[in-house]
Design an enzyme around this catalytic site. Sequence first.
Site, PDB file in Angstrom:
ATOM      1  N   HIS A  46      -2.621   1.306   6.737  1.00 29.02           N
ATOM      2  CA  HIS A  46      -3.025   1.214   5.336  1.00 29.02           C
ATOM      3  C   HIS A  46      -3.164   2.626   4.774  1.00 29.02           C
ATOM      4  CE1 HIS A  46      -4.397  -0.750   1.745  1.00 29.02           C
ATOM      5  NE2 HIS A  46      -5.471   0.023   1.703  1.00 29.02           N
TER       6      HIS A  46
ATOM      7  N   CYS B 283       0.816  -1.225   0.000  1.00 32.57           N
ATOM      8  CA  CYS B 283       0.000   0.000   0.000  1.00 32.57           C
ATOM      9  C   CYS B 283       0.847   1.272   0.000  1.00 32.57           C
ATOM     10  CB  CYS B 283      -0.973  -0.013   1.170  1.00 32.57           C
ATOM     11  SG  CYS B 283      -0.224   0.044   2.819  1.00 32.57           S
TER      12      CYS B 283
ATOM     13  N   HIS C  78      -5.734   2.168  -4.345  1.00 34.32           N
ATOM     14  CA  HIS C  78      -4.859   1.576  -3.332  1.00 34.32           C
ATOM     15  C   HIS C  78      -4.418   0.174  -3.730  1.00 34.32           C
ATOM     16  CE1 HIS C  78      -8.079  -0.809  -0.827  1.00 34.32           C
ATOM     17  NE2 HIS C  78      -8.413  -0.779  -2.097  1.00 34.32           N
TER      18      HIS C  78
END
Length: 357
Positions: free
Chosen positions: A321, A273, A333
Amino acid sequence: MPTVAAQQRKQRTRQLVGGALTVGALVIGSAAAGPVVADPVAAPTTAGDAVQRLIDLSRQSEQLNQAALNAQTDLDTKVAAAEVADTAAADAAGVLDAARNEIKRFQPAIDRAATAALMGSRTNQLTSLLVSDSPQQMLDQMSVVDLVAARTNNQLSQYKKVSDAAATADAAARGAADAARAASAAADALRTDLELKRSELQGAIAGVIAAWGQLSAGDKSALAGSMFPPGFDRDTLLRGLVPGSGTSALAAGLTRVGAPYVWGAIGPDQFDCSGLVQWAFKQVGKSVPRTSQQQSNFGTPVAEQDLQPGDVVFFYSEVSHVGIYAGNGLMLHASTFGVPVQVAPMGSTPFHSARRY
Protein backbone atom coordinates in the site's frame (compact mmCIF):
# COMPACT_ATOMS: atom_id res chain seq x y z
CA MET A 1 -36.16 -2.85 19.75
CA PRO A 2 -35.59 -4.00 16.17
CA THR A 3 -38.62 -5.40 14.38
CA VAL A 4 -38.78 -9.07 13.39
CA ALA A 5 -38.36 -8.10 9.74
CA ALA A 6 -35.27 -6.04 10.59
CA GLN A 7 -33.78 -8.93 12.54
CA GLN A 8 -34.42 -11.28 9.64
CA ARG A 9 -32.77 -8.87 7.20
CA LYS A 10 -29.74 -8.57 9.48
CA GLN A 11 -29.52 -12.34 9.78
CA ARG A 12 -29.63 -12.73 5.99
CA THR A 13 -26.97 -10.04 5.68
CA ARG A 14 -24.70 -11.85 8.12
CA GLN A 15 -25.14 -15.11 6.26
CA LEU A 16 -24.59 -13.63 2.80
CA VAL A 17 -21.65 -11.46 3.83
CA GLY A 18 -20.05 -14.34 5.71
CA GLY A 19 -20.53 -16.66 2.75
CA ALA A 20 -19.08 -14.19 0.27
CA LEU A 21 -16.10 -13.50 2.49
CA THR A 22 -15.50 -17.22 3.01
CA VAL A 23 -15.50 -17.84 -0.74
CA GLY A 24 -13.10 -14.95 -1.32
CA ALA A 25 -10.80 -16.11 1.45
CA LEU A 26 -10.72 -19.63 0.02
CA VAL A 27 -9.87 -18.27 -3.42
CA ILE A 28 -6.98 -16.25 -2.08
CA GLY A 29 -5.71 -18.92 0.30
CA SER A 30 -5.67 -21.60 -2.40
CA ALA A 31 -2.57 -20.18 -4.10
CA ALA A 32 0.84 -20.72 -2.56
CA ALA A 33 2.09 -17.43 -4.04
CA GLY A 34 -0.72 -15.44 -2.46
CA PRO A 35 -0.95 -14.06 1.06
CA VAL A 36 -1.64 -16.56 3.84
CA VAL A 37 -5.26 -16.50 4.94
CA ALA A 38 -6.60 -18.21 8.06
CA ASP A 39 -9.32 -20.79 7.75
CA PRO A 40 -12.72 -19.07 7.65
CA VAL A 41 -14.58 -18.86 10.93
CA ALA A 42 -18.23 -18.44 11.70
CA ALA A 43 -20.26 -15.82 9.87
CA PRO A 44 -20.04 -12.31 11.40
CA THR A 45 -22.51 -11.79 14.19
CA THR A 46 -22.74 -7.99 13.96
CA ALA A 47 -22.81 -5.42 11.19
CA GLY A 48 -19.50 -4.08 12.48
CA ASP A 49 -17.99 -7.56 12.25
CA ALA A 50 -19.27 -7.88 8.69
CA VAL A 51 -17.68 -4.55 7.74
CA GLN A 52 -14.37 -5.61 9.31
CA ARG A 53 -14.44 -8.88 7.41
CA LEU A 54 -15.06 -6.91 4.23
CA ILE A 55 -12.13 -4.64 5.04
CA ASP A 56 -9.88 -7.65 5.62
CA LEU A 57 -10.85 -9.25 2.35
CA SER A 58 -10.41 -5.94 0.52
CA ARG A 59 -6.94 -5.68 2.01
CA GLN A 60 -6.07 -9.15 0.74
CA SER A 61 -7.42 -8.31 -2.70
CA GLU A 62 -5.23 -5.20 -2.75
CA GLN A 63 -2.20 -7.37 -2.03
CA LEU A 64 -3.15 -9.59 -4.96
CA ASN A 65 -3.74 -6.53 -7.14
CA GLN A 66 -0.22 -5.24 -6.48
CA ALA A 67 1.22 -8.75 -6.97
CA ALA A 68 -0.55 -9.05 -10.33
CA LEU A 69 0.74 -5.63 -11.37
CA ASN A 70 4.27 -6.66 -10.40
CA ALA A 71 3.91 -9.86 -12.40
CA GLN A 72 2.71 -7.87 -15.42
CA THR A 73 5.68 -5.52 -15.16
CA ASP A 74 8.08 -8.46 -14.82
CA LEU A 75 6.47 -10.08 -17.84
CA ASP A 76 6.79 -6.91 -19.90
CA THR A 77 10.48 -6.76 -18.97
CA LYS A 78 11.06 -10.41 -19.84
CA VAL A 79 9.21 -10.10 -23.16
CA ALA A 80 11.32 -7.07 -24.07
CA ALA A 81 14.47 -9.00 -23.11
CA ALA A 82 13.33 -11.95 -25.23
CA GLU A 83 12.78 -9.64 -28.21
CA VAL A 84 16.26 -8.13 -27.76
CA ALA A 85 17.75 -11.62 -27.46
CA ASP A 86 15.95 -12.76 -30.61
CA THR A 87 17.31 -9.76 -32.52
CA ALA A 88 20.82 -10.41 -31.20
CA ALA A 89 20.55 -14.06 -32.22
CA ALA A 90 19.44 -13.08 -35.73
CA ASP A 91 22.27 -10.53 -36.01
CA ALA A 92 24.83 -13.09 -34.79
CA ALA A 93 23.54 -15.63 -37.32
CA GLY A 94 23.94 -13.02 -40.05
CA VAL A 95 27.54 -12.33 -39.03
CA LEU A 96 28.22 -16.05 -39.04
CA ASP A 97 26.79 -16.43 -42.53
CA ALA A 98 28.92 -13.53 -43.78
CA ALA A 99 32.04 -15.07 -42.20
CA ARG A 100 31.32 -18.41 -43.85
CA ASN A 101 30.89 -16.69 -47.22
CA GLU A 102 34.29 -15.05 -46.74
CA ILE A 103 35.80 -18.45 -46.09
CA LYS A 104 34.29 -19.70 -49.35
CA ARG A 105 35.85 -16.76 -51.20
CA PHE A 106 39.36 -17.66 -50.02
CA GLN A 107 38.89 -21.42 -50.20
CA PRO A 108 40.08 -21.90 -53.82
CA ALA A 109 43.43 -20.18 -53.13
CA ILE A 110 43.86 -22.17 -49.95
CA ASP A 111 43.07 -25.39 -51.80
CA ARG A 112 45.66 -24.55 -54.48
CA ALA A 113 48.32 -23.83 -51.87
CA ALA A 114 47.51 -27.04 -50.08
CA THR A 115 47.73 -29.02 -53.34
CA ALA A 116 51.07 -27.46 -54.24
CA ALA A 117 52.46 -28.32 -50.83
CA LEU A 118 51.15 -31.84 -51.10
CA MET A 119 52.80 -32.30 -54.57
CA GLY A 120 56.15 -31.10 -53.23
CA SER A 121 56.25 -27.92 -55.31
CA ARG A 122 59.37 -25.85 -54.74
CA THR A 123 58.73 -22.82 -56.89
CA ASN A 124 61.29 -20.33 -55.63
CA GLN A 125 64.03 -18.00 -56.83
CA LEU A 126 66.63 -20.80 -57.03
CA THR A 127 64.37 -22.82 -59.34
CA SER A 128 63.93 -19.74 -61.52
CA LEU A 129 67.69 -19.32 -61.81
CA LEU A 130 68.26 -22.95 -62.82
CA VAL A 131 65.58 -23.10 -65.51
CA SER A 132 65.98 -19.63 -67.01
CA ASP A 133 67.34 -19.27 -70.57
CA SER A 134 68.45 -15.66 -70.08
CA PRO A 135 69.03 -13.09 -67.35
CA GLN A 136 65.84 -11.23 -68.34
CA GLN A 137 63.77 -14.41 -68.22
CA MET A 138 65.27 -15.12 -64.81
CA LEU A 139 64.29 -11.65 -63.55
CA ASP A 140 60.80 -12.05 -64.98
CA GLN A 141 60.33 -15.45 -63.36
CA MET A 142 61.69 -14.24 -60.03
CA SER A 143 59.23 -11.32 -60.07
CA VAL A 144 56.35 -13.69 -60.79
CA VAL A 145 57.49 -16.05 -58.02
CA ASP A 146 57.70 -13.17 -55.54
CA LEU A 147 54.26 -11.92 -56.58
CA VAL A 148 52.69 -15.36 -56.29
CA ALA A 149 54.34 -15.98 -52.92
CA ALA A 150 53.24 -12.59 -51.58
CA ARG A 151 49.68 -13.10 -52.85
CA THR A 152 49.55 -16.60 -51.38
CA ASN A 153 50.83 -15.40 -48.01
CA ASN A 154 48.32 -12.54 -48.02
CA GLN A 155 45.48 -14.91 -48.88
CA LEU A 156 46.59 -17.29 -46.15
CA SER A 157 46.62 -14.38 -43.67
CA GLN A 158 43.18 -13.22 -44.77
CA TYR A 159 41.90 -16.77 -44.60
CA LYS A 160 43.07 -17.05 -41.00
CA LYS A 161 41.34 -13.79 -40.12
CA VAL A 162 38.01 -14.80 -41.63
CA SER A 163 38.33 -18.27 -40.08
CA ASP A 164 38.88 -16.72 -36.65
CA ALA A 165 35.98 -14.34 -37.27
CA ALA A 166 33.77 -17.25 -38.26
CA ALA A 167 34.68 -19.15 -35.09
CA THR A 168 33.92 -16.08 -32.95
CA ALA A 169 30.65 -15.50 -34.81
CA ASP A 170 29.67 -19.13 -34.36
CA ALA A 171 30.22 -18.92 -30.59
CA ALA A 172 28.29 -15.64 -30.44
CA ALA A 173 25.42 -17.07 -32.46
CA ARG A 174 25.19 -20.11 -30.21
CA GLY A 175 25.27 -17.93 -27.08
CA ALA A 176 22.67 -15.52 -28.48
CA ALA A 177 20.38 -18.39 -29.44
CA ASP A 178 20.70 -19.87 -25.95
CA ALA A 179 19.95 -16.47 -24.39
CA ALA A 180 16.90 -16.06 -26.63
CA ARG A 181 15.56 -19.46 -25.63
CA ALA A 182 16.16 -18.71 -21.94
CA ALA A 183 14.46 -15.31 -22.18
CA SER A 184 11.50 -16.83 -23.96
CA ALA A 185 11.19 -19.55 -21.31
CA ALA A 186 11.34 -16.95 -18.52
CA ALA A 187 8.59 -14.93 -20.22
CA ASP A 188 6.43 -18.04 -20.59
CA ALA A 189 6.85 -18.86 -16.90
CA LEU A 190 5.83 -15.33 -15.94
CA ARG A 191 2.79 -15.52 -18.20
CA THR A 192 1.65 -18.54 -16.24
CA ASP A 193 2.32 -16.76 -12.94
CA LEU A 194 0.44 -13.68 -14.12
CA GLU A 195 -2.56 -15.71 -15.22
CA LEU A 196 -2.66 -17.37 -11.80
CA LYS A 197 -2.47 -14.06 -9.96
CA ARG A 198 -5.15 -12.53 -12.16
CA SER A 199 -7.39 -15.52 -11.51
CA GLU A 200 -6.83 -15.18 -7.77
CA LEU A 201 -7.53 -11.46 -7.95
CA GLN A 202 -10.75 -11.94 -9.89
CA GLY A 203 -11.94 -14.43 -7.31
CA ALA A 204 -11.08 -12.06 -4.48
CA ILE A 205 -12.77 -9.13 -6.21
CA ALA A 206 -15.92 -11.18 -6.70
CA GLY A 207 -15.94 -11.99 -2.99
CA VAL A 208 -15.46 -8.35 -2.01
CA ILE A 209 -18.18 -7.08 -4.33
CA ALA A 210 -20.61 -9.76 -3.17
CA ALA A 211 -19.94 -8.86 0.45
CA TRP A 212 -20.25 -5.15 -0.29
CA GLY A 213 -23.60 -5.65 -1.93
CA GLN A 214 -25.02 -7.13 1.27
CA LEU A 215 -24.03 -4.23 3.54
CA SER A 216 -26.60 -1.68 4.59
CA ALA A 217 -26.40 1.88 3.33
CA GLY A 218 -25.34 2.96 6.80
CA ASP A 219 -22.53 0.42 6.95
CA LYS A 220 -21.33 1.45 3.51
CA SER A 221 -21.30 5.08 4.54
CA ALA A 222 -19.43 4.27 7.74
CA LEU A 223 -16.87 2.27 5.82
CA ALA A 224 -16.31 5.07 3.29
CA GLY A 225 -15.86 7.66 6.03
CA SER A 226 -15.25 11.34 5.32
CA MET A 227 -13.07 12.73 2.54
CA PHE A 228 -11.02 14.77 5.01
CA PRO A 229 -10.34 14.38 8.74
CA PRO A 230 -11.91 16.86 11.15
CA GLY A 231 -10.24 20.27 11.04
CA PHE A 232 -8.43 19.62 7.78
CA ASP A 233 -8.43 22.58 5.38
CA ARG A 234 -7.26 21.74 1.87
CA ASP A 235 -6.91 25.36 0.79
CA THR A 236 -4.78 26.21 3.81
CA LEU A 237 -2.56 23.20 3.13
CA LEU A 238 -2.13 24.14 -0.52
CA ARG A 239 -1.21 27.73 0.30
CA GLY A 240 1.46 26.52 2.72
CA LEU A 241 3.16 24.05 0.38
CA VAL A 242 6.72 24.83 -0.69
CA PRO A 243 6.94 24.41 -4.48
CA GLY A 244 8.48 21.11 -5.55
CA SER A 245 7.72 17.96 -7.47
CA GLY A 246 6.39 16.19 -4.37
CA THR A 247 4.20 19.04 -3.16
CA SER A 248 2.95 19.70 -6.68
CA ALA A 249 2.06 16.02 -7.01
CA LEU A 250 0.24 16.21 -3.67
CA ALA A 251 -1.71 19.22 -4.92
CA ALA A 252 -2.62 17.33 -8.11
CA GLY A 253 -3.64 14.27 -6.10
CA LEU A 254 -5.88 16.34 -3.83
CA THR A 255 -8.02 17.20 -6.86
CA ARG A 256 -8.92 13.49 -7.06
CA VAL A 257 -10.38 13.25 -3.54
CA GLY A 258 -13.69 11.40 -3.78
CA ALA A 259 -12.69 9.30 -6.81
CA PRO A 260 -13.53 5.60 -6.33
CA TYR A 261 -11.03 2.85 -5.62
CA VAL A 262 -10.86 0.32 -8.47
CA TRP A 263 -8.31 -2.49 -8.69
CA GLY A 264 -5.74 -1.80 -11.39
CA ALA A 265 -7.03 1.71 -12.18
CA ILE A 266 -4.61 4.56 -12.94
CA GLY A 267 -7.03 7.49 -13.30
CA PRO A 268 -8.08 10.03 -14.03
CA ASP A 269 -11.45 9.20 -12.47
CA GLN A 270 -10.71 6.00 -10.52
CA PHE A 271 -7.57 4.62 -8.91
CA ASP A 272 -5.86 1.91 -6.95
CA CYS A 273 -3.25 3.03 -4.40
CA SER A 274 -0.16 2.98 -6.61
CA GLY A 275 -2.16 4.20 -9.60
CA LEU A 276 -3.03 7.39 -7.69
CA VAL A 277 0.63 8.04 -6.81
CA GLN A 278 1.74 7.41 -10.38
CA TRP A 279 -1.00 9.67 -11.77
CA ALA A 280 -0.27 12.51 -9.33
CA PHE A 281 3.42 12.64 -10.20
CA LYS A 282 2.69 12.31 -13.90
CA GLN A 283 0.76 15.57 -13.66
CA VAL A 284 3.98 17.36 -12.71
CA GLY A 285 6.10 15.68 -15.37
CA LYS A 286 7.68 12.95 -13.27
CA SER A 287 7.48 9.33 -14.39
CA VAL A 288 7.39 6.86 -11.50
CA PRO A 289 6.95 3.06 -11.52
CA ARG A 290 3.54 1.43 -11.52
CA THR A 291 3.41 -0.71 -8.37
CA SER A 292 3.86 0.10 -4.69
CA GLN A 293 6.88 -2.23 -4.40
CA GLN A 294 8.57 -0.63 -7.39
CA GLN A 295 7.74 2.84 -6.11
CA SER A 296 9.31 1.96 -2.73
CA ASN A 297 12.69 1.64 -4.51
CA PHE A 298 12.34 4.87 -6.48
CA GLY A 299 13.64 8.27 -5.40
CA THR A 300 15.53 8.97 -2.17
CA PRO A 301 14.87 7.29 1.21
CA VAL A 302 13.35 9.49 3.93
CA ALA A 303 13.12 8.66 7.63
CA GLU A 304 9.64 8.72 9.12
CA GLN A 305 10.56 11.55 11.47
CA ASP A 306 11.78 13.65 8.52
CA LEU A 307 8.63 13.37 6.42
CA GLN A 308 7.53 16.43 4.47
CA PRO A 309 4.32 17.00 2.49
CA GLY A 310 4.69 15.37 -0.92
CA ASP A 311 6.86 12.47 0.27
CA VAL A 312 5.62 9.03 -0.75
CA VAL A 313 4.81 6.69 2.15
CA PHE A 314 4.60 2.88 2.07
CA PHE A 315 2.85 0.40 4.32
CA TYR A 316 2.86 -3.25 5.40
CA SER A 317 5.90 -5.51 5.64
CA GLU A 318 5.63 -6.66 2.02
CA VAL A 319 4.92 -3.10 0.77
CA SER A 320 1.46 -3.44 -0.69
CA HIS A 321 0.00 0.00 0.00
CA VAL A 322 1.19 3.52 -0.77
CA GLY A 323 0.07 7.11 -0.32
CA ILE A 324 1.36 10.70 -0.43
CA TYR A 325 2.18 12.38 2.85
CA ALA A 326 0.01 15.43 3.51
CA GLY A 327 1.62 16.65 6.76
CA ASN A 328 0.57 16.35 10.41
CA GLY A 329 0.51 12.54 10.27
CA LEU A 330 -1.97 12.50 7.38
CA MET A 331 -1.74 10.99 3.92
CA LEU A 332 -3.62 11.17 0.66
CA HIS A 333 -4.38 7.69 -0.62
CA ALA A 334 -6.69 5.39 -2.53
CA SER A 335 -7.48 3.10 0.35
CA THR A 336 -9.55 0.10 -0.67
CA PHE A 337 -12.79 -0.94 -2.32
CA GLY A 338 -15.75 1.05 -1.03
CA VAL A 339 -13.50 3.83 0.25
CA PRO A 340 -12.89 6.72 -2.16
CA VAL A 341 -9.65 8.67 -2.48
CA GLN A 342 -9.32 10.61 0.77
CA VAL A 343 -6.99 12.26 3.25
CA ALA A 344 -6.68 10.06 6.33
CA PRO A 345 -4.40 9.48 9.34
CA MET A 346 -1.38 7.28 8.72
CA GLY A 347 -1.43 5.74 12.18
CA SER A 348 -3.99 3.05 11.42
CA THR A 349 -1.76 1.45 8.76
CA PRO A 350 1.59 -0.28 9.54
CA PHE A 351 4.31 2.08 8.28
CA HIS A 352 7.11 0.56 6.20
CA SER A 353 9.19 3.33 4.62
CA ALA A 354 9.12 6.60 2.71
CA ARG A 355 10.76 8.05 -0.39
CA ARG A 356 11.16 11.55 -1.79
CA TYR A 357 10.68 11.92 -5.54
